[in-house]
Design a protein around this motif. Structure first.
Motif, short mmCIF file in Angstrom:
data_model
loop_
_atom_site.label_atom_id
_atom_site.label_comp_id
_atom_site.label_asym_id
_atom_site.label_seq_id
_atom_site.Cartn_x
_atom_site.Cartn_y
_atom_site.Cartn_z
N ALA A 26 0.84 -1.20 0.00
CA ALA A 26 0.00 0.00 0.00
C ALA A 26 0.88 1.25 0.00
CB ALA A 26 -0.92 0.01 1.22
N PRO A 27 0.55 2.23 -0.85
CA PRO A 27 1.33 3.47 -0.84
C PRO A 27 1.12 4.24 0.46
CG PRO A 27 -0.58 3.68 -2.28
CD PRO A 27 -0.53 2.25 -1.85
N VAL A 28 2.21 4.82 0.95
CA VAL A 28 2.16 5.61 2.18
C VAL A 28 1.90 7.06 1.80
CG1 VAL A 28 3.47 6.43 4.17
CG2 VAL A 28 3.67 4.04 3.42
N GLY A 29 0.87 7.65 2.40
CA GLY A 29 0.53 9.03 2.09
C GLY A 29 1.20 10.02 3.04
N ARG A 30 0.58 11.16 3.20
CA ARG A 30 1.14 12.22 4.02
C ARG A 30 0.69 12.15 5.47
NH1 ARG A 30 5.38 14.28 2.12
NH2 ARG A 30 5.02 16.16 3.38
N ALA A 31 -0.28 11.31 5.77
CA ALA A 31 -0.79 11.23 7.15
C ALA A 31 0.15 10.40 8.01
CB ALA A 31 -2.17 10.61 7.15
N LEU A 32 0.29 10.79 9.27
CA LEU A 32 1.13 10.06 10.22
C LEU A 32 0.33 8.91 10.83
CD1 LEU A 32 3.01 13.00 11.98
CD2 LEU A 32 3.88 11.46 10.23
N THR A 33 -0.03 7.97 9.99
CA THR A 33 -0.81 6.81 10.42
C THR A 33 -0.13 5.55 9.91
OG1 THR A 33 -2.86 8.08 10.28
CG2 THR A 33 -3.05 5.68 10.39
N ALA A 34 0.27 4.68 10.83
CA ALA A 34 0.97 3.46 10.44
C ALA A 34 0.01 2.54 9.68
CB ALA A 34 1.52 2.74 11.66
N PRO A 35 0.45 1.96 8.56
CA PRO A 35 -0.39 1.00 7.85
C PRO A 35 -0.73 -0.19 8.74
CG PRO A 35 1.55 1.64 6.55
CD PRO A 35 1.76 2.16 7.93
N ASP A 36 -1.88 -0.80 8.46
CA ASP A 36 -2.25 -2.00 9.20
C ASP A 36 -1.18 -3.07 9.03
OD1 ASP A 36 -4.61 -0.87 10.04
OD2 ASP A 36 -5.81 -1.72 8.41
N GLY A 37 -0.88 -3.75 10.14
CA GLY A 37 0.09 -4.83 10.06
C GLY A 37 1.51 -4.43 10.34
N VAL A 38 1.76 -3.17 10.70
CA VAL A 38 3.12 -2.69 10.98
C VAL A 38 3.26 -2.40 12.46
CG1 VAL A 38 4.87 -0.94 10.47
CG2 VAL A 38 3.29 -1.68 8.68
N ALA A 39 4.35 -2.86 13.07
CA ALA A 39 4.59 -2.60 14.48
C ALA A 39 6.09 -2.52 14.71
CB ALA A 39 3.98 -3.69 15.36
N GLY A 40 6.47 -1.98 15.86
CA GLY A 40 7.88 -1.89 16.20
C GLY A 40 8.17 -0.68 17.06
N PHE A 41 9.47 -0.37 17.18
CA PHE A 41 9.85 0.80 17.99
C PHE A 41 11.18 1.36 17.50
CE2 PHE A 41 11.14 -3.01 20.45
CZ PHE A 41 12.53 -2.80 20.53
N VAL A 42 11.37 2.64 17.78
CA VAL A 42 12.60 3.36 17.46
C VAL A 42 13.10 4.00 18.75
CG1 VAL A 42 13.66 5.21 16.10
CG2 VAL A 42 11.80 3.84 15.12
N ASP A 43 14.42 3.94 18.98
CA ASP A 43 15.02 4.53 20.18
C ASP A 43 14.44 3.94 21.46
OD1 ASP A 43 16.76 6.18 18.78
OD2 ASP A 43 15.30 7.81 18.66
#
Length: 308
Positions: free
Chosen positions: A68-85
């Protein structure tokens, strides 16, 4: 749109003021693989992870995640998880209540969300009712992984997942990630630990100054780094040194009285030397690169890119 790819990035550029964090980056990550992301500090790894988790959006370029193309909204696509820092956790709550809060935020019933199962997978079942403020760094990392598993992700994005882990904890986390990949989940890990990358990843991407300087299988990366220093421990170091000096393509760079020599060679020359040692009746008790092939290639590629 290529449905075999979990991530497809083309021409991704991201700037923070005058700082170019990512500079026209392309990246393909196939579904069901563990893909390593490595690079020196400031290479753009954290920025890329943030884009994959929709914590930020690119200034230029296109990004597709799970088809699925990622748009300009700060909304994670369904099925994506994880962490940074590091994972975001509530220190005053127990491990179990942290996961229950996450399940509730996602509209799930905490009683049926599988909290005990994911705590068991990451080795935290015995401390499920302890407050997180008393957890070590490694325990927090494992709880962050449990939180990600709770969502049953198809793409798992992890920043330094082995941070603070003891050997038993690292083995447990590696087991979880390998099982996920075997079941079809794509895992992207950013790590400074080359041993983790070698142990887990089938492919790796090296970033330097916001650009991809290598992407592909680990075997190709090792093959492109022709010569390495190898530590060779034998039953007869004097004979081993003589044989190494007589082997075309091999150079003795260090020797000692402790049954050890260090030889610089490519793979064909190393194979020739080992054959000569065996033929001469010299027992080879240890043979290992002084620096792993991936670390040597990483240093060569990033030094070249940064002009050092």
């Amino acid at each position: 749109m290529d449905t075999s790819l979990a991530v497809r990035a083309r021409g991704i550029t991201k700037c923070f003021g005058d700082v170019v964090a990512l500079d026209g980056m392309d990246l393909d990550v196939e579904q069901g693989q563990i893909h390593g992301l490595v690079g020196p500090n400031g290479a753009g790894k954290t920025t890329l992870l943030g884009l994959l988790l929709s914590l930020a959006v690119a200034d230029e370029g296109s990004l597709e995640i799970l088809g699925a193309p990622v748009g300009r909204a700060l909304t994670a696509p369904d099925g994506v998880a994880g962490f940074v820092d590091g994972p975001g956790l509530y220190p005053s709550l127990t491990a179990r209540k942290n996961l229950a809060a996450l399940a509730t935020l996602r509209g799930r019933d905490a009683r049926t969300a599988g909290i005990d199962d994911v705590l068991g997978q990451v080795g935290l079942a015995d401390v499920a009712d302890d407050r997180v403020r008393g957890f070590s760094l490694g325990m927090r990392q494992r709880l962050g992984l449990a939180a990600a598993l709770l969502t049953q992700p198809r793409l798992l994005v992890l920043d330094e997942p082995s941070n603070g882990l003891d050997p038993a904890g690292k083995r447990q986390v590696h087991g979880v990630l390998n099982r996920l990949a075997a079941d079809g989940t794509t895992v992207i890990i950013s790590s400074h630990r080359m041993d983790d990358v070698e142990a887990l990843c089938s492919e790796v991407t090296i970033l330097a100054t916001g650009r991809v300087v290598f992407t592909g299988p680990l075997g190709k990366l090792s093959a492109e780094n022709r010569e390495l220093d190898y530590r060779i421990r034998t039953s007869d170091p004097e004979a081993a040194q003589r044989l190494a000096l007589d082997t075309p393509g091999a150079v003795v760079v260090e020797s000692s009285d402790a049954a050890l020599i260090v030889v610089r060679a490519d793979i064909p020359a190393l194979d020739d030397l080992v054959a000569r040692l065996v033929h001469a009746g010299v027992a080879v008790r240890e043979l290992a690169p002084v620096v792993s092939p991936i670390e040597a290639a990483f240093l060569a590629l990033t030094d070249q890119e940064t002009g050092r």
